[in-house]
Design an enzyme around this catalytic site. Structure first.
Site, PDB file in Angstrom:
ATOM      1  N   GLY A 183       0.771  -5.040   0.776  1.00  0.00           N
ATOM      2  CA  GLY A 183      -0.459  -5.075  -0.028  1.00  0.00           C
ATOM      3  C   GLY A 183      -0.254  -5.749  -1.373  1.00  0.00           C
ATOM      4  O   GLY A 183      -1.197  -6.310  -1.946  1.00  0.00           O
ATOM      5  N   ALA A 208       0.866  -1.184   0.000  1.00  0.00           N
ATOM      6  CA  ALA A 208       0.000   0.000   0.000  1.00  0.00           C
ATOM      7  C   ALA A 208       0.899   1.229   0.000  1.00  0.00           C
ATOM      8  O   ALA A 208       2.071   1.161   0.398  1.00  0.00           O
ATOM      9  CB  ALA A 208      -0.882  -0.020   1.235  1.00  0.00           C
TER      10      ALA A 208
HETATM   11  N1  CAA Z   1       4.588   3.259  -0.643  1.00  0.00           N
HETATM   12  C1  CAA Z   1       4.979   4.444  -1.173  1.00  0.00           C
HETATM   13  N2  CAA Z   1       6.119   4.595  -1.864  1.00  0.00           N
HETATM   14  C2  CAA Z   1       6.916   3.509  -2.008  1.00  0.00           C
HETATM   15  C3  CAA Z   1       6.560   2.261  -1.496  1.00  0.00           C
HETATM   16  C4  CAA Z   1       5.336   2.154  -0.778  1.00  0.00           C
HETATM   17  N3  CAA Z   1       4.893   0.993  -0.285  1.00  0.00           N
HETATM   18  N4  CAA Z   1       7.531   1.374  -1.799  1.00  0.00           N
HETATM   19  C5  CAA Z   1       8.456   2.056  -2.497  1.00  0.00           C
HETATM   20  N5  CAA Z   1       8.080   3.342  -2.640  1.00  0.00           N
HETATM   21  C6  CAA Z   1       8.794   4.430  -3.324  1.00  0.00           C
HETATM   22  C7  CAA Z   1       9.952   4.967  -2.495  1.00  0.00           C
HETATM   23  O1  CAA Z   1       9.497   5.897  -1.536  1.00  0.00           O
HETATM   24  C8  CAA Z   1      10.812   5.567  -3.572  1.00  0.00           C
HETATM   25  O2  CAA Z   1      10.268   6.788  -3.937  1.00  0.00           O
HETATM   26  P1  CAA Z   1      11.238   8.090  -4.076  1.00  0.00           P
HETATM   27  O3  CAA Z   1      12.113   7.766  -5.254  1.00  0.00           O
HETATM   28  O4  CAA Z   1      10.299   9.209  -4.336  1.00  0.00           O
HETATM   29  O5  CAA Z   1      12.005   8.188  -2.812  1.00  0.00           O
HETATM   30  C9  CAA Z   1      10.620   4.624  -4.745  1.00  0.00           C
HETATM   31  O6  CAA Z   1       9.407   3.904  -4.485  1.00  0.00           O
HETATM   32  C10 CAA Z   1      11.735   3.591  -4.878  1.00  0.00           C
HETATM   33  O7  CAA Z   1      11.859   2.931  -3.628  1.00  0.00           O
HETATM   34  P2  CAA Z   1      13.261   2.762  -2.857  1.00  0.00           P
HETATM   35  O8  CAA Z   1      14.160   3.914  -3.161  1.00  0.00           O
HETATM   36  O9  CAA Z   1      12.955   2.494  -1.421  1.00  0.00           O
HETATM   37  O10 CAA Z   1      13.811   1.448  -3.596  1.00  0.00           O
HETATM   38  P3  CAA Z   1      14.779   0.334  -2.998  1.00  0.00           P
HETATM   39  O11 CAA Z   1      15.117  -0.548  -4.156  1.00  0.00           O
HETATM   40  O12 CAA Z   1      15.876   0.932  -2.222  1.00  0.00           O
HETATM   41  O13 CAA Z   1      13.871  -0.486  -1.965  1.00  0.00           O
HETATM   42  C11 CAA Z   1      11.887  -1.656  -1.233  1.00  0.00           C
HETATM   43  C12 CAA Z   1      12.771  -1.220  -2.416  1.00  0.00           C
HETATM   44  C13 CAA Z   1      12.652  -2.658  -0.344  1.00  0.00           C
HETATM   45  C14 CAA Z   1      10.656  -2.311  -1.800  1.00  0.00           C
HETATM   46  C15 CAA Z   1      11.506  -0.413  -0.378  1.00  0.00           C
HETATM   47  O14 CAA Z   1      11.004   0.595  -1.243  1.00  0.00           O
HETATM   48  C16 CAA Z   1      10.472  -0.681   0.651  1.00  0.00           C
HETATM   49  O15 CAA Z   1      10.782  -1.221   1.703  1.00  0.00           O
HETATM   50  N6  CAA Z   1       9.195  -0.307   0.386  1.00  0.00           N
HETATM   51  C17 CAA Z   1       8.115  -0.422   1.327  1.00  0.00           C
HETATM   52  C18 CAA Z   1       7.656  -1.876   1.481  1.00  0.00           C
HETATM   53  C19 CAA Z   1       6.568  -1.952   2.530  1.00  0.00           C
HETATM   54  O16 CAA Z   1       6.771  -1.678   3.698  1.00  0.00           O
HETATM   55  N7  CAA Z   1       5.350  -2.352   2.101  1.00  0.00           N
HETATM   56  C20 CAA Z   1       4.212  -2.450   2.972  1.00  0.00           C
HETATM   57  C21 CAA Z   1       3.371  -1.195   2.870  1.00  0.00           C
HETATM   58  S1  CAA Z   1       2.036  -1.116   4.051  1.00  0.00           S
HETATM   59  C22 CAA Z   1       0.872  -2.167   3.440  1.00  0.00           C
HETATM   60  O17 CAA Z   1       1.002  -2.740   2.384  1.00  0.00           O
HETATM   61  C23 CAA Z   1      -0.367  -2.340   4.294  1.00  0.00           C
HETATM   62  C24 CAA Z   1      -1.323  -3.369   3.826  1.00  0.00           C
HETATM   63  O18 CAA Z   1      -1.456  -4.409   4.432  1.00  0.00           O
HETATM   64  C25 CAA Z   1      -2.157  -3.143   2.644  1.00  0.00           C
END
Ligand code: CAA
Length: 257
Positions: A108, A65
């Site tokens: 998500g 999400a």
């Molecule tokens: N929401 C919003 N933006 C996100 C995102 C997310 N879930 N995942 C990645 N992005 C964005 C980053 O903020 C970044 O944007 P900017 O360039 O503007 O900074 C861009 O995507 C690229 O991401 P990273 O620079 O972080 O890329 P990376 O290769 O270093 O890392 C990753 C990749 C490990 C997937 C890392 O982005 C990450 O940990 N993302 C979040 C994963 C997460 O926690 N997901 C759960 C969300 S909560 C949920 O899903 C609730 C539910 O049950 C529905």
């Protein structure tokens, strides 16, 4: 219908819904989820479509999400938005949903994948419910669908540690059907979609409905439900055609009714 964050296309009798927010690794904001649900409903109603593929891109199916959209919300705002409620509509899609996943399948994203019926993963796919690492927990089905898919102790491990697992581990856990080299995973999803699309469609949909029923009923009610769907198929032309073709030692010619 105009979409901003997804691409919807049809290839013969298969619909392809592609999440298209590559700058944020296909994070699922509310707009994107609305568009996905709309696209699935449109394809479900289209009688020329027999199977639906849900996919992202090679780098990311969906990284969860959209954290930025939620980060400042209060509980009351989350309750009023009730953004995950619309996910329930995915359960009502009658046609088979095939997920073609690669790269990040997180939070998500994994919950969305688990709403699908068949999952083809590229060998680079990485799966997890990392919500615990940002101070929350799965909110779109992770605690329920993951537990049913992999059992309590593995679900606990994934949800409580937030660890990321490889495509091979996901295969061993029964979260995906197949792992395919990244160049071909989408083609493989299309092959499976085509195969299912070539089957008698009412039988496909009632079989899907019966399998899904097993998740929310007793064995007794589930068996009764299955039996009635089986009997119902005897009003279809395809049942007569399928059984006659077997007896006459020829290939069936499905009509879809
Ligand atoms: N929401 C919003 N933006 C996100 C995102 C997310 N879930 N995942 C990645 N992005 C964005 C980053 O903020 C970044 O944007 P900017 O360039 O503007 O900074 C861009 O995507 C690229 O991401 P990273 O620079 O972080 O890329 P990376 O290769 O270093 O890392 C990753 C990749 C490990 C997937 C890392 O982005 C990450 O940990 N993302 C979040 C994963 C997460 O926690 N997901 C759960 C969300 S909560 C949920 O899903 C609730 C539910 O049950 C529905």
């Amino acid at each position: 219908m105009e979409f901003k964050n997804i691409l919807l296309s049809n290839e013969n009798d298969i619909a392809i819904c592609q999440i298209n927010r590559p700058d944020v690794l296909n994070a699922l904001n509310m707009q994107t989820m609305s568009e996905i649900v709309n696209a699935l409903e449109i394809s479900d109603k289209d009688e020329n479509i027999h199977a639906i593929i849900l996919t992202g891109n090679k780098k990311s199916f969906a990284a969860g999400a959209d954290i930025k959209e939620m980060s400042n919300a209060s509980s009351v705002e989350m309750l009023i938005r009730d953004q995950f409620a619309k996910w329930d509509k995915i359960r009502k899609i009658k046609k088979p949903l095939i997920a073609a996943v690669s790269g990040f399948v997180l939070g998500g994203g994994m919950e969305l994948m688990m709403c699908c019926d068949i999952v083809i993963a590229s060998e680079t796919a990485k799966f997890g419910q990392p919500e615990i690492n940002i101070g929350v927990m799965p909110g779109a089905g992770g605690t329920q669908r993951l537990t049913r898919a992999v059992g309590k102790i593995k679900a606990m491990e994934l949800v409580l540690t937030g660890k990321i697992i490889s495509a091979n581990e996901a295969l061993q856990l029964g979260l995906v059907n197949k792992i395919i080299p990244i160049e071909y995973y989408f083609e493989e999803a299309k092959e499976i979609a085509k195969e299912i699309a070539s089957k008698p469609q009412i039988a496909v949909q009632l079989a899907k409905e019966s399998i899904l029923k097993s998740f929310d009923t007793t064995i007794e009610n589930g068996l009764e439900f299955e039996r009635k769907n089986f009997y119902l198929l005897f009003s279809t032309e395809d049942q007569k055609e399928g059984m006659n073709a077997f007896i006459e030692k020829r290939k069936p010619n499905w009509k879809g009714n």
